[in-house]
Design a protein around this motif. Structure first.
Motif, PDB file in Angstrom:
ATOM      1  N   UNK A 160      46.923  39.512  45.372  1.00 46.79           N
ATOM      2  CA  UNK A 160      46.344  40.765  44.894  1.00 46.79           C
ATOM      3  C   UNK A 160      46.320  41.786  46.023  1.00 46.79           C
ATOM      4  N   UNK A 218      49.843  43.093  47.198  1.00 44.46           N
ATOM      5  CA  UNK A 218      50.646  43.763  46.176  1.00 44.46           C
ATOM      6  C   UNK A 218      51.653  42.848  45.489  1.00 44.46           C
ATOM      7  N   UNK A 222      43.683  44.837  37.669  1.00 39.67           N
ATOM      8  CA  UNK A 222      44.673  45.803  38.168  1.00 39.67           C
ATOM      9  C   UNK A 222      44.342  47.224  37.748  1.00 39.67           C
ATOM     10  N   UNK A 223      43.608  47.355  36.663  1.00 49.02           N
ATOM     11  CA  UNK A 223      43.416  48.684  36.076  1.00 49.02           C
ATOM     12  C   UNK A 223      42.497  49.577  36.887  1.00 49.02           C
ATOM     13  N   UNK A 231      51.260  42.753  41.707  1.00 49.60           N
ATOM     14  CA  UNK A 231      51.864  43.866  40.964  1.00 49.60           C
ATOM     15  C   UNK A 231      53.314  43.556  40.643  1.00 49.60           C
ATOM     16  N   UNK A 264      53.688  41.111  37.941  1.00 46.49           N
ATOM     17  CA  UNK A 264      53.417  41.708  36.631  1.00 46.49           C
ATOM     18  C   UNK A 264      54.578  42.572  36.163  1.00 46.49           C
ATOM     19  N   UNK A 265      55.365  43.078  37.125  1.00 41.80           N
ATOM     20  CA  UNK A 265      56.496  43.926  36.760  1.00 41.80           C
ATOM     21  C   UNK A 265      57.782  43.128  36.633  1.00 41.80           C
TER      22      UNK A 265
END
Lengths: 222, 208
Positions: A76, A79, A221-222, A82, A85-86
């Motif tokens: 986390x 990064x 993440x939001x 992220x 998640x992508x």
């Protein structure tokens, strides 16, 4: 190329074995907590046998909380999460593999160490048999359920203690059934019902928690 | 073949960052997103990637909302954020290898080595990332742009910590990507030079 095996599992294993101290510390902690009990309550073999299963399970839960944060914290913060998640891989599959890897590196040492702990606490062979079955079924449950709370607290600064406060109440049913199974074994009674309930809890958590963990991470993440 | 944002609204802590914002990114277009600190550049980029959900509005890729087939969109996307997304105990090479595997791409050591060579990281590819300087870590993160064939690049402050030679290298790469029909949206606090080719500016205001 399998994204889950080559991209996630191998990566987590490589990282875990580079940070050996983070792997060894929870296990040393567990060993020390278990050793404190004979010193604290007296080394009478009967007393140790009676409290033994509970001591091992409580120590296992506490030490698992220490290593739990490692599951998503680094990814986390730097990064990497992220980027996961992508990626085109569904997040629930990624987290299921990560939790599995976490269980392997944090609880297999505990399972290997358990005969030693059983000797420390004067458990009979029948009790040890029951204990190892509850550990094999119960520790993946700790990892899967714990990962939901890690997902929820990973965005907070210093979420470590909050994590323990969230999780300890959730683990109470597991503790009750696991120690009750070993107690039954001590009295030479059948302990299959308790094992069956722990197994049912494990199946439910394996089926549902990857989705809950993925959702918790998205919220963080939001 | 374009990325379209329609009527996006983003609210953070009771402050409206932007409201009913529409934009489009066409193939062969470089959009340079400008705005003061706190204007919502990063929030907009994260909404465009699908990492964050907008409070209202939709992002369309190739005519369909991205949520319809998020995996297909992510296959065509590279997003590089503030964080380098490099694990500090792994080497640059290992980080790239695992990242490529997660993207369903095969790891070609030769291609990875060439990318790191262009970025001036030869000899540093096998040491843990935490031992690299900030600029070298940024370069290792940027190596992804050479390794994944993707049409949409969303880059958040890609020039941070880079030296002038690194900036020139990256701007040349931007020009190539755009000339090949790629789409690029980047934020930066320093103006892009002529090397980057034709630029469409887009301004975000700081709203109270």
């Amino acid at each position: 190329m399998s994204p889950l095996f080559d991209g996630v599992f191998k990566r987590d294993m490589a990282i875990a074995f580079r940070q050996k101290s983070e792997l060894v510390q929870p296990i040393m902690f567990l060993l020390m907590v278990v050793t404190l009990f004979p010193l604290g309550v007296g080394p009478s073999p009967d007393t140790l046998q009676r409290i033994g299963p509970g001591v091992i399970w409580i120590a296992a839960i506490l030490s698992s909380l220490m290593g739990m944060e490692r599951l998503f914290r680094d990814d986390f913060q730097d990064g990497s999460l992220e980027q996961v998640m992508l990626s085109p891989v569904p997040l629930w599959q990624v987290v299921a593999v990560k939790v599995l890897g976490h269980w392997l590196v944090s609880f297999i040492p505990l399972l290997l160490l358990s005969p030693l702990l059983a000797v420390f606490l004067n458990l009979t062979f029948g009790m040890y048999q029951a204990l190892i079955v509850t550990l094999i079924l119960g520790t993946p449950l700790l990892s899967f359920v714990g990962a939901i709370a890690v997902g929820l607290t990973v965005g907070l600064q210093r979420g470590g203690l909050l994590l323990a406060l969230l999780l300890i109440p959730v683990f109470i049913p597991l503790l009750i059934f696991a120690t009750s199974a070993v107690d039954s074994a001590a009295l030479q009674l059948p302990y299959q019902p308790q094992i069956a309930i722990i197994g049912a809890m494990l199946l439910l958590s394996v089926a549902a928690s990857p989705f809950a963990i993925a959702y918790a991470l998205r919220v963080s993440q939001n | 073949m374009s990325l379209v944002a329609s009527e996006l609204t983003c609210i953070k802590r009771d402050r409206v960052l932007f409201e009913r914002l529409s934009m489009s990114l066409e193939p062969g277009q470089l959009v340079y997103l400008r705005g003061p600190n706190g204007a919502g550049k990063t929030s907009l980029l994260r909404i465009l990637t699908g990492l964050a959900a907008p409070d209202a509005g939709t992002v369309y890729f190739q005519g369909a909302p991205v949520s319809n087939d998020i995996a297909a969109y992510h296959k065509a996307l590279i997003y590089l954020g503030h964080k380098p997304a490099l694990n500090s105990t792994l080497s640059a090479m290992e980080n790239l290898r695992f990242w490529l595997a997660q993207q369903y791409l095969t790891f070609d050591p030769k291609a990875a080595y060439q990318a790191l060579e262009k970025l001036g990281l030869v000899g540093l590819e096998d040491i843990p990332v935490r031992l690299l300087s900030a600029g070298q870590q940024r370069r290792a993160a940027l190596a992804r742009l050479w390794l994944k064939p993707a049409s949409v690049w969303l880059l958040d402050e890609p020039f941070t910590a880079l030296d002038t030679q690194g900036i020139a290298l990256l701007e040349t790469l931007f020009a190539h990507h755009v000339a090949d029909g790629g789409m690029l949206l980047t934020t930066s606090h320093q103006p892009l030079s002529k090397r980057a080719g034709p630029v469409t500016n887009m301004d975000l205001e700081y709203r109270l």
